[in-house]
Design an enzyme around this catalytic site. Structure first.
Site, PDB file in Angstrom:
ATOM      1  N   SER A 117       3.920  -2.550  10.197  1.00 50.35           N
ATOM      2  CA  SER A 117       5.382  -2.631  10.302  1.00 50.35           C
ATOM      3  C   SER A 117       5.950  -3.978   9.851  1.00 50.35           C
ATOM      4  O   SER A 117       6.893  -4.498  10.462  1.00 50.35           O
ATOM      5  CB  SER A 117       5.848  -2.289  11.721  1.00 50.35           C
ATOM      6  N   LYS A 157       0.112   4.243  -0.119  1.00 51.53           N
ATOM      7  CA  LYS A 157      -0.507   5.402   0.560  1.00 51.53           C
ATOM      8  C   LYS A 157      -0.321   6.662  -0.295  1.00 51.53           C
ATOM      9  O   LYS A 157      -0.340   6.566  -1.518  1.00 51.53           O
ATOM     10  CB  LYS A 157       0.042   5.544   1.979  1.00 51.53           C
ATOM     11  N   GLU A 186      -6.521   4.366   8.340  1.00 53.51           N
ATOM     12  CA  GLU A 186      -6.351   5.809   8.096  1.00 53.51           C
ATOM     13  C   GLU A 186      -7.638   6.405   7.535  1.00 53.51           C
ATOM     14  O   GLU A 186      -7.974   7.558   7.827  1.00 53.51           O
ATOM     15  CB  GLU A 186      -5.150   6.032   7.157  1.00 53.51           C
ATOM     16  N   GLU A 244      -4.920  -5.290  10.726  1.00 48.25           N
ATOM     17  CA  GLU A 244      -3.890  -4.284  10.937  1.00 48.25           C
ATOM     18  C   GLU A 244      -4.116  -3.574  12.267  1.00 48.25           C
ATOM     19  O   GLU A 244      -4.915  -2.623  12.332  1.00 48.25           O
ATOM     20  CB  GLU A 244      -3.930  -3.249   9.807  1.00 48.25           C
ATOM     21  N   GLY A 282       3.085   1.850  10.831  1.00 43.67           N
ATOM     22  CA  GLY A 282       4.046   2.930  10.652  1.00 43.67           C
ATOM     23  C   GLY A 282       4.802   3.289  11.921  1.00 43.67           C
ATOM     24  O   GLY A 282       5.460   4.318  11.998  1.00 43.67           O
ATOM     25  N   HIS A 304      -9.348   0.952   5.401  1.00 45.59           N
ATOM     26  CA  HIS A 304      -8.027   1.115   6.033  1.00 45.59           C
ATOM     27  C   HIS A 304      -8.180   2.002   7.268  1.00 45.59           C
ATOM     28  O   HIS A 304      -8.986   2.935   7.278  1.00 45.59           O
ATOM     29  CB  HIS A 304      -7.044   1.733   5.040  1.00 45.59           C
ATOM     30  N   ASN A 343       0.872  -1.180   0.000  1.00 44.45           N
ATOM     31  CA  ASN A 343       0.000   0.000   0.000  1.00 44.45           C
ATOM     32  C   ASN A 343       0.908   1.229   0.000  1.00 44.45           C
ATOM     33  O   ASN A 343       1.545   1.535   1.007  1.00 44.45           O
ATOM     34  CB  ASN A 343      -0.876  -0.062   1.261  1.00 44.45           C
TER      35      ASN A 343
HETATM   36  P1  PGA Z   1       3.153  -0.030   7.652  1.00 44.99           P
HETATM   37  O1  PGA Z   1       1.663   0.201   7.106  1.00 44.99           O
HETATM   38  O2  PGA Z   1       3.679  -1.266   6.972  1.00 44.99           O
HETATM   39  O3  PGA Z   1       3.906   1.220   7.248  1.00 44.99           O
HETATM   40  O4  PGA Z   1       3.072  -0.199   9.123  1.00 44.99           O
HETATM   41  C1  PGA Z   1       0.770  -0.854   6.944  1.00 44.99           C
HETATM   42  C2  PGA Z   1      -0.530  -0.352   6.401  1.00 44.99           C
HETATM   43  O5  PGA Z   1      -1.015   0.705   6.831  1.00 44.99           O
HETATM   44  O6  PGA Z   1      -1.135  -1.005   5.512  1.00 44.99           O
END
Ligand code: PGA
Length: 250
Positions: A212, A11, A96, A166, A172, A94, A9
């Site tokens: 992560s 983003k 976010e 997740e 992140g 997601h 992803n």
């Molecule tokens: P990350 O994000 O690997 O940077 O932790 C995962 C995600 O939000 O899909």
């Protein structure tokens, strides 16, 4: 037998020209990999990247879409536009989108149904915040998101649905759920899918872990019985990190 599935992803990163460079590196490196691979660039980068991956084993997804097919929805992108670009999948729900843009389960469910009606694979994201984990409500939160997100779907629809677990506190942040913790939640998700549909749907559903994921932890995560794949954010933006993840079993 569930085939492993690694998705990146991107983003809100990667202009079209940057995305082309990364996609070219991935095409070469992922050619022989056994896992199913998908990348989800930002909308405006998709057409250029799609040209690069055409005819290869790398699939393309979007990171979101509207809950409406067309009309007066300033700034939104329709499922018809995604289909027109020849996309394979869309990431929905997601964290976010849920946390920054206030998306709720019923709204996400409308998108899930619309994507499936247009034969687009859905990666439905679920996961708890740190407060929810500390309050001991992981299962409750995940169940609510699953039941709400999958409402009205048939067992047949589930063939086109991937679940991504997740934990928000791991996204992140460099913090990863331990493989055991993640596997426990994945097993819980699988059991809930069985309750909502049946055993076959539960046995077949691909459940990705996200939060992560890095070259250094992908193998132990993927070794767990109920972890079938990864949804990778930060590490999907650098070929030297994403390539070892997609080729983790080679
Ligand atoms: P990350 O994000 O690997 O940077 O932790 C995962 C995600 O939000 O899909």
């Amino acid at each position: 037998m569930r085939r492993s599935y690694i998705a990146g992803n991107w983003k809100m990163n990667m202009t079209a020209s940057e995305g082309v460079v990364l996609a070219k590196e991935l095409v070469a490196a992922a050619a022989g990999c056994t896992a199913k691979v998908l990348i989800a660039p930002p909308f405006t980068t998709i057409p250029a990247v799609r040209e690069v991956v055409k005819g290869t084993n790398i699939r393309i997804g979007a990171q979101n879409m509207s809950d409406s097919e067309s009309g007066a929805h300033t700034g939104e992108i329709s499922v018809l536009m995604l289909k027109d670009l020849g996309l394979d999948a869309v990431i929905l729900g997601h964290s976010e989108r849920r946390m920054i843009y206030g998306e709720k389960d019923a709204f996400i469910n409308r998108k899930v149904k619309l994507a499936l009606a247009h034969d687009l694979e859905v990666i439905l994201c679920v996961g708890e915040t740190l407060e929810e984990r500390e309050a001991g409500t992981v299962e409750e939160v995940v169940k609510t998101q699953l039941v709400g997100g999958l409402e009205g779907l048939s067992k047949e629809d589930m063939k086109q649905v991937v679940i991504a677990y997740e934990p928000v506190w791991a996204i992140g942040t460099g913090k990863t759920a331990t493989p055991e913790d993640a596997d426990n939640v994945h097993a819980y998700i699988r059991a809930e899918i069985e309750k909502l549909f049946d055993k076959e749907a539960a046995d077949d559903v691909i459940i990705q872990y996200g939060g992560s994921v890095k070259p250094g932890n992908v193998k132990e995560l993927m070794a767990k019985e109920n972890i079938d794949g990864a949804l990778v954010g930060g590490a999907s933006l650098k070929s030297e990190l994403f390539i070892p993840i997609v080729t983790y079993d080679l």
